[in-house]
Design an enzyme around this catalytic site. Structure first.
Site, PDB file in Angstrom:
ATOM      1  N   LYS A  94      36.884  28.390  50.100  1.00  0.00           N
ATOM      2  CA  LYS A  94      38.128  28.477  49.317  1.00  0.00           C
ATOM      3  C   LYS A  94      39.116  27.438  49.839  1.00  0.00           C
ATOM      4  O   LYS A  94      39.218  27.237  51.053  1.00  0.00           O
ATOM      5  CB  LYS A  94      38.705  29.896  49.461  1.00  0.00           C
ATOM      6  CG  LYS A  94      39.934  30.175  48.607  1.00  0.00           C
ATOM      7  CD  LYS A  94      40.376  31.634  48.755  1.00  0.00           C
ATOM      8  CE  LYS A  94      41.571  31.975  47.896  1.00  0.00           C
ATOM      9  NZ  LYS A  94      41.982  33.394  48.033  1.00  0.00           N
ATOM     10  N   SER A 106      42.474  35.990  43.653  1.00  0.00           N
ATOM     11  CA  SER A 106      42.700  34.562  43.669  1.00  0.00           C
ATOM     12  C   SER A 106      41.477  33.726  44.072  1.00  0.00           C
ATOM     13  O   SER A 106      41.449  32.537  43.777  1.00  0.00           O
ATOM     14  CB  SER A 106      43.853  34.235  44.624  1.00  0.00           C
ATOM     15  OG  SER A 106      43.501  34.526  45.956  1.00  0.00           O
ATOM     16  N   SER A 112      41.873  39.765  46.554  1.00  0.00           N
ATOM     17  CA  SER A 112      41.464  38.411  46.142  1.00  0.00           C
ATOM     18  C   SER A 112      40.028  38.025  46.457  1.00  0.00           C
ATOM     19  O   SER A 112      39.550  37.002  45.973  1.00  0.00           O
ATOM     20  CB  SER A 112      42.402  37.366  46.747  1.00  0.00           C
ATOM     21  OG  SER A 112      43.613  37.355  46.043  1.00  0.00           O
TER      22      SER A 112
END
Lengths: 94, 483
Positions: free
Chosen positions: B73, B148, B172
């Site tokens: 990420k 997210s 997330s």
């Protein structure tokens, strides 16, 4: 309670954000919506309840407070928008 | 079967049997990225050339995971590469050091395939708030992947990476994993070092694995867990081998099902599918009992107050001086601060900074922030009570399946409800895992969440593994990249 225009501008100033005149209403509405939503907390009895800062039973993990050189000054400075003589450069303040 | 379709433990098996070589694996993923990324848009940056070059240099498998690829990420620092947080603010930021999790992966000599898309500064539940691109859900390209960590979950679901790291502040990792039909684990707060993870809400953030199955999840957790003196909240516990927990056995396991997570706010098909999973656990010998988690509604309120308060403080560092975006429009220092922040942050980030600043400001601090911290104590106590009776709690992961892109992005409050089932776990610092348990009529994946006691990842991994082996979701369901 209603969030006023003055309040939004005050908060924006504290947060170092500009809010344009035509954005004030929208920010106020968004903030108001969320404040209405979090009002549910007022129905929770918190008398004699202590605040929780962390989550895992508050045992501090200590280490020695020693200075360690990061070493690579260049790689730190390469992200600076403006630099001079190994220092971050900003506009004149005095 | 193509190599990119395999899990990491299956790849390792083939390597051990000399059926394939390391280069075959990285090449397979690079080809897959070339084929699917144009549809899925999961990456902020792709390091295919570097990956192919690096794998050539690995002549010998000195460590178990040498030469195994992974996606990261884009809020975790890899030294010398861009870490953008999907924000204009950090569009050109080159990380000066490695996050501790990256140091750990480097020790294994693993291969980075690229940095994965996310909601800006991890604030969002659909990855639509990325400043760069909208990631699509591989099961239906018109729908969101969740967020997210939407890029991480979509990349794993689309088999463009074998596994990935995500971060979880209010859901997330788990919520996008649920929407993309993969496995997402949020470890106990303090199990994984946050050093080098760009901070959103420091008392809630944790890094964790997003994988194709539970075995890979346990293996990746082994790699990243452990105390780090650079993160004073990382706990100095004994190192465990989480793969030892992977046993098919839930006999006598006490599973509590909080009724509040099966109410009006939850989609009917999600409820039905999760209830079928509960039945399955019962058939396999688990003891199921309905219970009550009285503070379910209040949790979301507590979460948004605490997360935004911490974010407004953490994001104070972005001032256009030392790193990050600097406005061209200034005469004074104050102009640099205000204009850089106003031009560099996106709308959702600014909304949350405003809320966070408000609840911390003089006159409102006690009514909102302090109150939320007190209710946080009550939430922790509620979980403590439940975990005296149960080993695991079971809920849906997300109130809905993946929804159409654009359908919620203009309604911040509705978007916040996506975190309904997951935020309590962060507030109390507990471990939670989301695993797929079925699909709805339209073929979109549904996930369930298993919540465990502090530092008891083993029990939720065992429960998840047992269920996974029983229903074999991955063998029966595959994303079809529907247009």
């Amino acid at each position: 309670m209603v969030v006023s225009k003055e309040e939004i501008l005050h908060i924006a100033k504290l947060a170092d954000l500009n809010i344009k005149d035509d954005e004030i209403d929208e920010y106020a509405k968004n903030l108001q919506d969320i404040l209405n939503f979090v009002d549910v907390l007022n129905s929770v009895d918190t008398q004699n309840i202590k605040e929780s800062i962390g989550t895992v039973n508050n045992s501090n993990v200590f280490r020695k407070d020693e200075i360690k050189e990061f070493g690579d000054r260049d790689i730190l400075l390469q992200n600076a928008p403006e630099q001079e003589d190994n220092m971050f450069k900003i506009p004149k303040v005095i | 079967m193509e190599l990119y379709e395999l899990t990491v433990h299956e790849l390792l098996e083939k390597l051990d049997n000399n059926e394939i070589c390391l280069e075959d694996i990285t090449k397979s993923y690079v080809d897959r990225i070339n084929d699917k990324e144009k549809d899925v848009q999961a990456f902020v940056s792709i390091s295919d050339k570097e990956a192919l070059e690096k794998v050539k240099t690995i002549k010998e498998r000195k460590t178990k995971f040498a030469g195994i690829p992974i996606g990261i990420k884009d809020n975790m620092c890899i030294k010398g590469t861009k870490t953008t947080c999907s924000s204009k603010m950090l569009e050109n930021f080159v990380a000066p050091y490695n996050a501790t999790v990256i140091d750990k992966l480097d020790k294994e000599n693993m291969i980075y395939l690229g940095k994965l898309n996310m909601d800006e500064f991890a604030m969002g539940a659909s990855t639509e708030y990325s400043a760069f691109k909208k990631t699509k859900n591989p099961w239906n390209l018109n729908t969101v992947p969740g967020g997210s960590s939407g890029g991480s979950a979509a990349a794993v679901a689309a088999s463009m990476v074998p596994w990935a790291l995500g971060s979880d502040t209010g859901g997330s990792i788990r919520q996008p994993s649920s929407l993309c039909g993969v496995v997402g684990l949020k470890p106990t707060y303090g199990l994984v070092s946050r050093y080098g993870l760009v901070a959103f809400a420091s008392s809630l953030d944790q890094i964790g694995p997003i994988t194709k199955d539970v075995t890979d999840s346990a293996m990746l957790l082994n790699l990243i867990a452990g105390h780090d003196e650079k993160d004073s909240t990382s706990v100095d516990n004994q190192i465990k081998d989480y793969t030892k927990a992977l046993k098919e056995d839930v006999k006598g396991l006490r599973i509590g099902v909080p009724k509040e997570y099966f109410g009006d706010g939850i989609n009917e098909e999600v409820k039905t599918t999760v209830k079928e999973a509960i039945k399955k656990y019962e058939e396999m010998g688990a003891i199921i009992e309905e219970c009550s988690l009285d503070i379910a509604d209040e949790s979301l309120a507590v979460y948004y107050i605490i997360a935004c308060a911490e974010a407004s403080s953490n994001l104070g560092r972005f001032d256009g001086i030392r790193y990050g975006y600097r406005t061209k429009n200034f005469t004074s220092l104050k102009d640099i601060y205000r204009n850089s922040r106003s031009e560099g942050f996106g709308a959702e980030v600014k909304r949350r900074i405003i809320l966070g600043t408000y609840v911390l400001s003089s006159g409102y601090y006690d009514a909102y922030y302090k109150k939320a911290l007190k209710v946080r104590t009550i939430i922790r106590q509620e979980f403590e009570k439940l975990f005296k009776k149960y080993d695991v709690l079971l809920t849906p992961t997300s109130p809905t399946v993946a929804y159409e892109i654009g359908s919620k992005s203009n309604n911040p409050l509705e978007m916040y409800l996506a975190d309904l089932c997951t935020v309590t776990v962060n507030i109390a610092g507990l471990p939670g895992i989301s695993i797929p348990c079925g699909v709805d009529k339209a073929g979109m994946p549904i996930g369930m969440q298993l919540i465990g006691k502090h530092f008891d990842e083993e029990t939720i991994l065992r429960a998840a593994f047992t269920y996974e082996q029983a229903i074999k979701f991955r063998e029966n369901q595959k994303p079809e990249f529907k247009m």
